[in-house]
Design a protein around this motif. Structure first.
Motif, mmCIF file in Angstrom:
data_model
loop_
_atom_site.group_PDB
_atom_site.id
_atom_site.type_symbol
_atom_site.label_atom_id
_atom_site.label_comp_id
_atom_site.label_asym_id
_atom_site.label_seq_id
_atom_site.Cartn_x
_atom_site.Cartn_y
_atom_site.Cartn_z
ATOM 1 N N ILE A 57 -5.049 29.066 -34.877
ATOM 2 C CA ILE A 57 -4.306 27.134 -34.667
ATOM 3 C C ILE A 57 -3.756 27.602 -33.278
ATOM 4 C CG2 ILE A 57 -2.913 27.406 -36.761
ATOM 5 C CD1 ILE A 57 -4.763 24.542 -34.858
ATOM 6 N N THR A 58 -3.035 28.725 -33.765
ATOM 7 C CA THR A 58 -1.423 28.755 -33.008
ATOM 8 C C THR A 58 -1.660 29.406 -31.762
ATOM 9 O OG1 THR A 58 -1.863 31.638 -33.340
ATOM 10 C CG2 THR A 58 -0.709 30.612 -34.659
ATOM 11 N N ASP A 59 -2.837 29.296 -31.109
ATOM 12 C CA ASP A 59 -3.541 29.703 -29.368
ATOM 13 C C ASP A 59 -3.696 27.906 -29.101
ATOM 14 O OD1 ASP A 59 -4.066 31.860 -29.501
ATOM 15 O OD2 ASP A 59 -5.851 31.877 -29.376
ATOM 16 N N TYR A 60 -3.203 26.617 -29.935
ATOM 17 C CA TYR A 60 -3.386 25.447 -29.435
ATOM 18 C C TYR A 60 -1.809 24.720 -29.685
ATOM 19 C CZ TYR A 60 -8.392 26.225 -29.491
ATOM 20 O OH TYR A 60 -9.079 27.016 -28.823
ATOM 21 N N MET A 61 -0.743 25.167 -29.986
ATOM 22 C CA MET A 61 0.147 25.031 -30.845
ATOM 23 C C MET A 61 1.448 25.403 -28.993
ATOM 24 S SD MET A 61 0.421 26.272 -34.773
ATOM 25 C CE MET A 61 2.192 25.583 -35.233
ATOM 26 N N LEU A 62 2.110 24.485 -29.078
ATOM 27 C CA LEU A 62 3.221 24.563 -28.802
ATOM 28 C C LEU A 62 4.567 25.581 -28.869
ATOM 29 C CD1 LEU A 62 4.011 21.174 -26.858
ATOM 30 C CD2 LEU A 62 2.765 23.506 -25.562
ATOM 31 N N THR A 63 4.619 26.329 -29.239
ATOM 32 C CA THR A 63 6.242 27.634 -29.419
ATOM 33 C C THR A 63 6.331 27.929 -28.623
ATOM 34 O OG1 THR A 63 4.437 29.788 -28.900
ATOM 35 C CG2 THR A 63 3.959 28.088 -31.978
ATOM 36 N N LYS A 64 7.345 28.510 -28.177
ATOM 37 C CA LYS A 64 7.780 29.283 -27.478
ATOM 38 C C LYS A 64 7.462 30.493 -26.709
ATOM 39 C CE LYS A 64 12.824 30.467 -26.025
ATOM 40 N NZ LYS A 64 11.892 30.048 -24.467
ATOM 41 N N GLU A 65 6.437 31.046 -27.273
ATOM 42 C CA GLU A 65 5.875 32.208 -26.573
ATOM 43 C C GLU A 65 4.883 31.483 -25.474
ATOM 44 O OE1 GLU A 65 5.931 32.186 -30.162
ATOM 45 O OE2 GLU A 65 7.689 33.567 -30.406
ATOM 46 N N ASN A 66 4.375 30.369 -26.100
ATOM 47 C CA ASN A 66 3.093 30.036 -25.127
ATOM 48 C C ASN A 66 3.343 29.284 -24.615
ATOM 49 O OD1 ASN A 66 0.766 30.683 -27.097
ATOM 50 N ND2 ASN A 66 0.982 28.533 -28.115
ATOM 51 N N ILE A 67 4.695 28.556 -24.424
ATOM 52 C CA ILE A 67 5.874 27.932 -23.180
ATOM 53 C C ILE A 67 6.063 28.820 -22.380
ATOM 54 C CG2 ILE A 67 7.878 26.617 -22.673
ATOM 55 C CD1 ILE A 67 7.714 24.915 -25.401
ATOM 56 N N ASP A 88 4.518 31.157 -17.305
ATOM 57 C CA ASP A 88 4.436 32.405 -16.308
ATOM 58 C C ASP A 88 3.477 32.667 -15.657
ATOM 59 O OD1 ASP A 88 6.785 34.322 -17.237
ATOM 60 O OD2 ASP A 88 5.358 34.927 -19.020
ATOM 61 N N GLU A 89 2.213 32.138 -16.022
ATOM 62 C CA GLU A 89 0.745 31.523 -15.552
ATOM 63 C C GLU A 89 0.702 30.268 -14.126
ATOM 64 O OE1 GLU A 89 -2.585 30.918 -18.011
ATOM 65 O OE2 GLU A 89 -2.091 32.992 -19.366
#
Length: 84
Positions: free
Chosen positions: A60-70, A75-76
């Motif tokens: 589920i963390t792959d689909y959450m807007l966390t600081k790391e995902n942002i 970067d991408e």
């Protein structure tokens, strides 16, 4: 699990058809009750079963807007600017 979702879907579909058949036969109260039970089964049984079967073995963390995902998205985004 896929077969269970399909089975429940067809049962609910049959309930809708039977409910509208009873409404067509001028038995509105019974038809409305059958259609209402179909809607409740769709909402509280089929949708959760479907969502559970589709989200099994996924983080589920792959689909959450966390600081790391942002940060990862930013970067991408900067790397793919060669065609602009």
């Amino acid at each position: 699990m896929k077969r269970a979702v399909q089975f429940v879907f067809f049962i609910i579909l049959i309930a809708f058809v039977v409910g509208y058949y009873f409404k067509w036969q001028d038995n509105n109260l019974l038809g409305d009750r059958i259609i209402g039970l179909g809607v409740l089964a769709f909402s509280f049984i089929l949708i959760p079963l479907f969502l559970f079967s589709r989200s099994k073995n996924k983080k589920i963390t792959d689909y959450m807007l966390t600081k790391e995902n942002i940060d990862k998205m930013n970067d991408e985004k900067g790397k793919n600017t060669e065609n602009q």
